[in-house]
Design a protein around this motif. Structure first.
Motif, PDB file in Angstrom:
ATOM      1  N   VAL A 163       6.674  41.213 -12.097  1.00  0.00           N
ATOM      2  CA  VAL A 163       7.007  40.674 -13.410  1.00  0.00           C
ATOM      3  C   VAL A 163       6.070  41.255 -14.460  1.00  0.00           C
ATOM      4  N   HIS A 164       6.627  41.622 -15.618  1.00  0.00           N
ATOM      5  CA  HIS A 164       5.820  42.203 -16.688  1.00  0.00           C
ATOM      6  C   HIS A 164       6.187  41.579 -18.031  1.00  0.00           C
ATOM      7  N   VAL A 165       5.253  41.646 -18.952  1.00  0.00           N
ATOM      8  CA  VAL A 165       5.547  41.298 -20.341  1.00  0.00           C
ATOM      9  C   VAL A 165       6.671  42.214 -20.841  1.00  0.00           C
ATOM     10  N   GLY A 166       7.641  41.629 -21.526  1.00  0.00           N
ATOM     11  CA  GLY A 166       8.758  42.419 -22.041  1.00  0.00           C
ATOM     12  C   GLY A 166       9.973  42.443 -21.144  1.00  0.00           C
ATOM     13  N   ASP A 167       9.905  41.822 -19.964  1.00  0.00           N
ATOM     14  CA  ASP A 167      11.091  41.736 -19.112  1.00  0.00           C
ATOM     15  C   ASP A 167      12.154  40.861 -19.799  1.00  0.00           C
ATOM     16  N   PHE A 168      13.410  41.254 -19.624  1.00  0.00           N
ATOM     17  CA  PHE A 168      14.517  40.530 -20.248  1.00  0.00           C
ATOM     18  C   PHE A 168      14.932  39.321 -19.420  1.00  0.00           C
ATOM     19  N   ILE A 169      15.455  38.311 -20.137  1.00  0.00           N
ATOM     20  CA  ILE A 169      15.975  37.101 -19.509  1.00  0.00           C
ATOM     21  C   ILE A 169      17.353  36.830 -20.084  1.00  0.00           C
ATOM     22  N   ALA A 170      18.341  36.701 -19.196  1.00  0.00           N
ATOM     23  CA  ALA A 170      19.708  36.372 -19.600  1.00  0.00           C
ATOM     24  C   ALA A 170      19.996  34.922 -19.252  1.00  0.00           C
ATOM     25  N   ILE A 171      20.577  34.203 -20.194  1.00  0.00           N
ATOM     26  CA  ILE A 171      20.878  32.788 -20.019  1.00  0.00           C
ATOM     27  C   ILE A 171      22.263  32.628 -19.394  1.00  0.00           C
ATOM     28  N   ASP A 172      22.371  31.798 -18.365  1.00  0.00           N
ATOM     29  CA  ASP A 172      23.671  31.557 -17.741  1.00  0.00           C
ATOM     30  C   ASP A 172      24.664  31.020 -18.765  1.00  0.00           C
ATOM     31  N   THR A 173      25.899  31.511 -18.702  1.00  0.00           N
ATOM     32  CA  THR A 173      26.919  31.053 -19.642  1.00  0.00           C
ATOM     33  C   THR A 173      27.579  29.759 -19.186  1.00  0.00           C
ATOM     34  N   ALA A 174      27.760  29.583 -17.882  1.00  0.00           N
ATOM     35  CA  ALA A 174      28.357  28.359 -17.321  1.00  0.00           C
ATOM     36  C   ALA A 174      29.669  27.979 -17.997  1.00  0.00           C
ATOM     37  N   PRO A 175      30.663  28.881 -18.008  1.00  0.00           N
ATOM     38  CA  PRO A 175      31.915  28.571 -18.702  1.00  0.00           C
ATOM     39  C   PRO A 175      32.761  27.538 -17.970  1.00  0.00           C
TER      40      PRO A 175
END
Length: 369
Positions: A163-175
């Motif tokens: 894990v590093h600073v600047g890693d992306f995080i995607a939020i679950d959409t849960a449709p």
């Protein structure tokens, strides 16, 4: 012009495929490939900019003054701000959204070599431990953290995971789609707009509709961070219709049903003549619609104009409840929008004079008054 038949099953299917493809601004390659593959299936030629904005072409009888229809396929998200001594991650938002809508969200962390699942939580998350302190703790991104679903208790554990600073995080959409036609999900802004545009393209392709001028469907990848359509336009585009979300909130005139036509947003009024052409099409083809003004809102249209493009722009929207949160729309609005876009593609250019970037006064329109 004819009212196109919109394949609702296709619209919902492509919307779900878009929603299940993570694409926070800056991490959009996967969704670019998804949309590109769909355009290839529909035999629609396209090209990509260096960063991945998609510029497609539906050929018309003539090539100018041509038009564009744009939707964005990037979404809100987050990024690692720091690695904490307790094995959790401090976050910053990607795009503008409030941390209260992130609390409790399931998410995916993308490292350089793999991905991890996790949950965004307030710093005090245990009711059995903190009780009333949970309700009293302040909100904001500095007061939430990402808990990774791995054996991590220290900063060193995080480093071992890569894990590093600047890693992306995607939020679950849960449709979730209800029997009453409501669609609940994160990131309907603007995955629903992209689905509307693809559904309109599919109807043009399936019905073999005749287009008077070239139309360029555009899918941008940085609208949530402000640049949007700034670099994606063909230089000879004279008019651009943007598809995005409207806000069904107190004090607004937007609706979850029909088409909501934006007259202005925080960047100023939209083009008078193009906007009223859209209103005229809704009236002529009996498409339910309403008008609205957005005070705290900007779209691909603003990005295109601020980049120096001399193009007429208009904004059509599907009404969203709880925008930039856990959003809700209705299928009726998406179908209405797709019909409108299909009709607009079949219409004549707004003004033949618009084929010239600069020209004489002859043919320049006049507003009523």
């Amino acid at each position: 012009m004819k009212l196109p038949h919109i394949d609702s099953e296709y619209l919902v299917d492509i919307l779900l495929r878009l929603l299940f493809t993570p694409s926070p601004s800056g991490y959009t390659d996967r969704v670019v490939h998804l949309v590109s593959e769909e355009l290839e299936r529909l035999s629609v030629p396209f090209e990509l900019t260096r960063r991945g904005a998609i510029r497609a072409t539906l050929k018309g009888r003539v090539s100018e003054p041509d038009r564009a229809v744009v939707a964005h396929i990037d979404t809100l998200g987050a990024m690692v701000k720091s690695l904490k001594e307790n094995g959790r991650l401090e976050l910053v938002p990607v795009g503008h959204w409030n941390a209260r809508f992130a609390e409790g969200a399931r998410a995916t962390l993308f490292t350089d070599h793999c991905q991890w699942r996790g949950t965004i939580l307030p710093l005090k998350a245990s009711g059995h431990t903190f009780a009333p302190e949970i309700d009293n703790q302040p909100g904001g991104w500095e007061h939430v953290e990402l808990r990774i679903d791995a054996k991590v208790r220290t900063l060193e554990d995080l480093l071992r995971l890569g894990v590093h600073v600047g890693d992306f995080i995607a939020i679950d959409t849960a449709p979730e789609i209800t029997d009453t036609g409501f669609i609940n999900s994160r990131h309907l802004d603007d995955k629903a707009g992209a689905a509307v545009l693809l559904a309109a393209i599919e109807s043009v392709h399936r019905e073999g509709l005749d287009l008077p001028v070239d139309c360029h469907p555009l899918f941008t990848i940085s609208e949530e961070v402000g640049s949007g359509a700034s670099a994606a336009l063909h230089q000879d585009v004279a008019e651009m219709l943007t598809i995005d979300n409207g806000t069904t909130a107190p004090g607004q005139n937007s609706s979850e049903f029909g088409v909501t036509i934006a007259m202005a947003d925080q960047s100023g009024p939209f083009d008078y003549h193009l906007t009223h052409r859209i209103i005229q099409l809704c009236q002529e083809f009996a498409i339910p619609h309403q008008r609205d003004v957005f005070k705290y809102y900007r779209s691909d249209s603003a990005a295109a104009l601020e980049a120096g493009n001399d193009v007429r722009t208009a904004l059509v929207t599907f009404g969203v409840d709880a925008s930039h949160g856990y959003e809700r729309i209705h299928l009726d609005a998406l179908e209405s929008l797709a019909r409108l876009v299909g009709i607009y593609m079949q219409g004549p250019p707004l003004y033949s004079r618009d084929r010239y970037g600069i020209g004489p006064r002859a043919g320049f329109p006049t507003q009523p008054g």
